[in-house]
Design an enzyme around this catalytic site. Sequence first.
Site, PDB file in Angstrom:
ATOM      1  N   THR A  96      14.180   9.805   2.929  1.00  0.00           N
ATOM      2  CA  THR A  96      15.275  10.286   3.775  1.00  0.00           C
ATOM      3  C   THR A  96      16.452   9.325   3.722  1.00  0.00           C
ATOM      4  O   THR A  96      17.600   9.739   3.552  1.00  0.00           O
ATOM      5  CB  THR A  96      14.794  10.451   5.230  1.00  0.00           C
ATOM      6  N   THR A  99       8.430   2.195  14.387  1.00  0.00           N
ATOM      7  CA  THR A  99       8.159   2.921  13.146  1.00  0.00           C
ATOM      8  C   THR A  99       9.470   3.382  12.526  1.00  0.00           C
ATOM      9  O   THR A  99       9.485   4.317  11.721  1.00  0.00           O
ATOM     10  CB  THR A  99       7.251   4.145  13.408  1.00  0.00           C
ATOM     11  N   ARG A 120      13.114   1.151  11.558  1.00  0.00           N
ATOM     12  CA  ARG A 120      13.587   0.209  10.548  1.00  0.00           C
ATOM     13  C   ARG A 120      13.402  -1.212  11.069  1.00  0.00           C
ATOM     14  O   ARG A 120      13.690  -1.499  12.234  1.00  0.00           O
ATOM     15  CB  ARG A 120      15.064   0.463  10.217  1.00  0.00           C
ATOM     16  N   ASP A 165       5.326  -0.981  12.125  1.00  0.00           N
ATOM     17  CA  ASP A 165       5.031  -0.455  10.798  1.00  0.00           C
ATOM     18  C   ASP A 165       6.093  -0.868   9.787  1.00  0.00           C
ATOM     19  O   ASP A 165       5.971  -0.559   8.604  1.00  0.00           O
ATOM     20  CB  ASP A 165       4.939   1.080  10.843  1.00  0.00           C
ATOM     21  N   GLU A 200      10.730  -6.033   3.057  1.00  0.00           N
ATOM     22  CA  GLU A 200       9.453  -5.442   2.650  1.00  0.00           C
ATOM     23  C   GLU A 200       9.314  -5.459   1.128  1.00  0.00           C
ATOM     24  O   GLU A 200      10.230  -4.996   0.435  1.00  0.00           O
ATOM     25  CB  GLU A 200       9.351  -4.014   3.170  1.00  0.00           C
ATOM     26  N   HIS A 237       4.042  -0.334   6.403  1.00  0.00           N
ATOM     27  CA  HIS A 237       4.980   0.781   6.196  1.00  0.00           C
ATOM     28  C   HIS A 237       4.237   2.039   5.735  1.00  0.00           C
ATOM     29  O   HIS A 237       4.555   2.646   4.699  1.00  0.00           O
ATOM     30  CB  HIS A 237       6.068   0.401   5.183  1.00  0.00           C
ATOM     31  N   ILE A 238       3.270   2.458   6.552  1.00  0.00           N
ATOM     32  CA  ILE A 238       2.425   3.599   6.191  1.00  0.00           C
ATOM     33  C   ILE A 238       2.706   4.847   7.020  1.00  0.00           C
ATOM     34  O   ILE A 238       2.125   5.907   6.751  1.00  0.00           O
ATOM     35  CB  ILE A 238       0.932   3.255   6.345  1.00  0.00           C
ATOM     36  N   ALA A 239       3.598   4.759   8.005  1.00  0.00           N
ATOM     37  CA  ALA A 239       3.757   5.881   8.936  1.00  0.00           C
ATOM     38  C   ALA A 239       4.122   7.177   8.230  1.00  0.00           C
ATOM     39  O   ALA A 239       3.692   8.260   8.628  1.00  0.00           O
ATOM     40  CB  ALA A 239       4.811   5.539   9.987  1.00  0.00           C
ATOM     41  N   TRP A 240       4.914   7.083   7.179  1.00  0.00           N
ATOM     42  CA  TRP A 240       5.397   8.263   6.470  1.00  0.00           C
ATOM     43  C   TRP A 240       4.369   8.842   5.504  1.00  0.00           C
ATOM     44  O   TRP A 240       4.539   9.962   5.008  1.00  0.00           O
ATOM     45  CB  TRP A 240       6.625   7.874   5.634  1.00  0.00           C
TER      46      TRP A 240
END
Length: 315
Positions: free
Chosen positions: A82, A239, A241, A265, A270, A291-294
Amino acid sequence: MRAVFLDADTLGNWQGKSHQPLADLTPLAECFDDFDVYGLTKPEEVLERCKDADVVITNKVVLDGETLKQLPQLKVIQLAATGMNNIDLEAAKELDIKCFNVADYSTFAVAQLTLQFMLNFATRACEHYQLTAQGAWQKSRMFTLTDFPIMELEGKTLALIGYGNIGKKVEQLAQAFGMKVIVANIPGRPMRDNQVTLDEALPQADFVSLHCPLTDETKDLLNKDFFHQMKSTAYVINTARGPVINEQDLAIALKNKVIAGAGLDVLSVEPPSLNNPLLASDIPNIAITPHIAWASHEAKQRLIQGMADNMKELS
């Protein structure tokens, strides 16, 4: 039409090399006559891999103005995401290169992890699982072992910072647990009818959850002053930035018990550097996921289909 995907490994398993469900790139591949897929692309490899492409697909590979000027055949950039901050959008516009992203593909997945953080802080399920794995329950003098405090989300107040589709989904899930949800205004933005000021929201919030973009107004929004307005029993969930939080200030707030904990997250850089203050061994009550939420399988397939839909509109 020839396309190149520069960093397909960001979608996880697309080559059948792990136990994850296979990410199916077929809907995207069918949009092109030629489709070259690379797991990852180093900066020095970008020009060579893109030089004959009409379409470049990238998640995190940077395409700056200087690079775009050297790709005269390029007509389209498709973000496998996104956010579009890794593309020089002004240069792309000047060069008549169309840029597309995919919105809303991970709304439920992100909301789900947000609730997971809150639920774990409420039940301490992970900590109690570790006790069992370490053999502590097996040695308990009674049937139960409650070494960590447990609370209920029912009746607790959740303050949302950011009220787009993800924020609204988090609100829906939180209300299903009986939580009270308030929406905090981001300083510098117009106040909406459904919002309260941060000064009003923070002292009453048991959880503060971030769902806002990274902008000049939100960078370092969560700083020393912010944390001191919160309850000492309250938690921060991010979750969104990483740079929305001043990480040094959060580390100090956690060590000094200014707030109760944080579930993150995302971090400012990163993958994170080893000297990130939040990764120090003495930071209490912090849960950090990479950074796994997506990244649910369903969200990845929606993302792939969304990219394919964008490409079909070009033909």
